[in-house]
Design an enzyme around this catalytic site. Structure first.
Site, short mmCIF file in Angstrom:
data_model
loop_
_atom_site.label_atom_id
_atom_site.label_comp_id
_atom_site.label_asym_id
_atom_site.label_seq_id
_atom_site.Cartn_x
_atom_site.Cartn_y
_atom_site.Cartn_z
N GLY A 153 41.70 41.08 36.58
CA GLY A 153 42.25 40.90 35.24
C GLY A 153 43.57 40.13 35.23
O GLY A 153 44.11 39.77 36.28
N HIS A 154 44.08 39.88 34.04
CA HIS A 154 45.30 39.10 33.92
C HIS A 154 46.50 39.78 34.57
O HIS A 154 46.67 40.97 34.47
CB HIS A 154 45.64 38.70 32.47
N ASN A 155 47.29 38.96 35.26
CA ASN A 155 48.53 39.40 35.89
C ASN A 155 48.34 40.36 37.05
O ASN A 155 49.29 41.00 37.51
CB ASN A 155 49.49 40.01 34.85
#
Lengths: 330, 330, 330
Positions: B232-234
């Site tokens: 997922g993001h980050n």
């Protein structure tokens, strides 16, 4: 238009009814419209023949026949004839001949990158953005303002509403997983339905959404689907849902509005999940779920109860020892 | 460079501070550099305003304002303004115009197959190999010696180090799964961060790695990621890790160095996994994990304990009977 | 043909045997044919040196040497030399030069869409259908009547039988997940085997099938694999199986004929599953499974027993209370 007598002959059936007429298509029992053909194999359908709007019914021999319907009465179980039915109704696919087919209708301000394929009779709405290596099949409709990221695929006859987004590698309209055994071998059942994405739907990277077997797989408006999700044939997902990464939903299952299915959850086929349901990560769902619940686990239980079960699991080996001890005492 | 007053007006805020200046970009609270803007919504950030290096802070009304900072004081919760912030800072995307854009910088001995797209201002290092149907977005950097297998995708602004390998269909830089409710509907939050792969990183077939919402998703050197993994993001994954097939790691989670996450493990968002951690297949991780452990299960426990729990599970129905019996005796 | 002395020198070994000859290739111990080289590192192989048909054996120092074999006797553990062996035997890859290479052999009535790549010396059977953005690597064979949907990938040397179907985005022949530690860093082991799909095999959308490390990954006839499935290197799946969506099978595992693995099941590497086995959704399999069973769960148990365990789980927190109570009474 399809010929009734030709179909009946193919199925080894006999026509029973007032008049012979043209059929407009094949549809599932409860979704069928006037002019269409459907089939009734199991008792749950045979008991409700008056509830389908189909004009033509493929059925086994019956005790009585409702009027105002045309019947193709077959010797075999109608379900076993499904592969023949599906093959008969499968539309001819026009093979790609050039990158953007002449018959494709392209709206205003459409951005088309290099290496894009747009199929025969496809309709691309205004302000659509299409990145490289996107495949848009025959008769596909892409609603205005949609963005198709690189290497996404929309197979034939599927429909995207306005402002839809396909992340890279998303596949819309792959064949559903439908086979039948013939002489002990797995033989493919044609998948002739579509995928319909309503407006403002987003589909994650490398997510796969199978087309309906008959009828459609439907994702309703504002629903957002994460990466690597699998939706089987004829799944219906309601409005404003979140389907998180690596969730799998098996064929013909219906999810209501405003639901969240957290990551790696698996949902069996042919079940109903109500509205406003939240399912925790890795849940395993094999039965219907009523609306307005927060559940988790396999089997799914209230989320607080699930936390207790998880905590209890850690004590399980110790429990067994304790019980042994108690048994000795008694 | 972005204009401070324009941003403040857009957010409905008031500027408080010594001087008005240009902003260089938007960044997460703890990663922000001088010249950048960040926002502080929750107490955990508001209590540590002196720990961000950002020059401009979007904040609610405060009791006291540290000097040497510029503030945009807003009426709403700053987090609710995130969609506006992200849209303001999102860089303009230059749409593809030809297969290999004129502004792309191609190194020596680069092998480029047919049907490849290389975006505006992309930089391709020496000795890079690019197979058919690869998409390399705008401003992407591909380090020397990297191999991009067919149909892999690197979206805009992402960076690959030296000797990276993308197996077929890998997606780098898909949008993270970020939405906000507006009038009951799911509305997209722009994802303006990047994905950074350090040197010698390999990404499996059809694996998906989301770009950061703000800031970057980072995979450190020598880490190898198998097929069909979702990050997922980050997310940050440390050096020399193995992330096995079908693992999912939710947004903002950090994995240390030398970790192995076995197949189908799921990791929740915003947690920290230490160094030298091994997680067994199908583990479910919802809290931080300290370094130097071999865990398995859902909840995760020591791997030996997990084997005991699994063995105990088989006896569980029998246990219930035994306890009933004991209760009758007492 | 490969030179024996060159290989021996590379491995730092000494040749022991009657005659020096050319080697035809590298193969796994039990699959090797006359003329090939294999290696024996562990006791289970060293005790069965007479069971391999390989002509050349890479071995550590032995007490006695069977006649009729040629040995490369090495100082290190032969397994540690695998990366060198694999690099030595890896065939040279011819890079794409044009969309359809001149050396490709295309059968009759083959439909090739725009934006397709067909590699050097590939052989495409009669009546094959190839949609846009498909990649067919060097020396690939595609059997007659096969359908390759958009954006599917077949990497070099892989073989598809007759009437195979690849749904969009399917990847055949990605590198297996094989690495070795060198100075604490993860270093890639070349994967030089192939994927073989027998006749009438269908592969789902975005499913990934890794090529063998040495030797082949094999899917036997009439087996149907759903979307987003992962098969590791050297997996063998028997005839007429169903592998449902999001299943993962780790390297070198063998599945028998007529098996069904339901959705999200995970199977560890190097195990054997018999014939006519059905595994319920989300099962976790870490040991061999005998034929003719219906199992479910993690650990897998008889499916009826699994339903009992799931029901019992709900009562687990209550059980703990009951036991505490019983302990007080005693």
């Amino acid at each position: 238009m399809y010929n009734l007598e030709k179909l009946s002959t193919l199925l080894g059936g006999k026509i029973k009814g007032d008049k012979v007429q043209e059929i407009t298509g094949l549809a599932p029992f409860f979704q069928a419209k006037e002019g269409e053909v459907t089939f009734a194999a199991e008792d749950k359908f045979l008991a409700k023949l008056n509830e389908t709007k189909a004009t033509v019914l493929v059925v086994p021999k019956l005790k009585e026949y409702l009027p105002n319907k045309i019947y193709i009465v077959v010797e075999k179980n109608p379900r076993e004839l499904m592969p023949i039915l599906l093959k008969f109704f499968k539309k001819e696919i026009l093979f790609p001949t050039k990158a953007i087919e002449d018959s494709a209708v392209i709206g205003k301000n459409v951005k088309i990158a290099p290496n894009v394929y747009i199929g025969h009779n496809a309709i691309i709405g205004n302000d659509v953005t299409i990145y490289p290596n996107v495949f848009i099949g025959q008769d596909v409709v892409v609603g205005e303002g949609s963005i198709l990221y690189p290497n996404s695929v929309i197979r034939e006859f599927c429909v995207l509403g306005k402002n839809c987004i396909l992340q890279p590698g998303a596949v819309i309209g792959s064949d559903g997983f439908g086979y039948t055994k013939v002489d002990g071998n797995n033989i493919k059942i044609e998948q002739i339905g579509r995928v319909i994405l309503e407006n403002d739907v987003e589909i994650g990277a490398n997510t796969t959404i199978d087309r309906g077997a008959i009828g459609d797989t439907i994702i309703k408006k504002y629903t957002k689907i994460d990466n690597l999700v699998q939706l089987g044939h004829n799944v219906v997902v309601g409005e404003n849902c979140f389907i998180i990464s690596q969730v799998g939903i098996a064929g013909s299952t219906q999810v209501g509005d405003n639901c969240t299915l957290a990551g790696q959850t698996g949902v069996a086929g042919h079940i109903k999940i109500g509205d406003n349901v939240i399912l925790g990560a890795k849940s395993g769902i094999t039965g219907n779920i009523a609306s307005n619940q927060v559940l988790s686990g396999n089997p799914p239980v209230n989320v607080k109860e699930h936390l207790k079960i998880k905590a209890s699991l850690k004590k399980l080996p110790e429990l067994i020892k304790k019980i042994k001890k108690l048994e000795k005492i008694k």
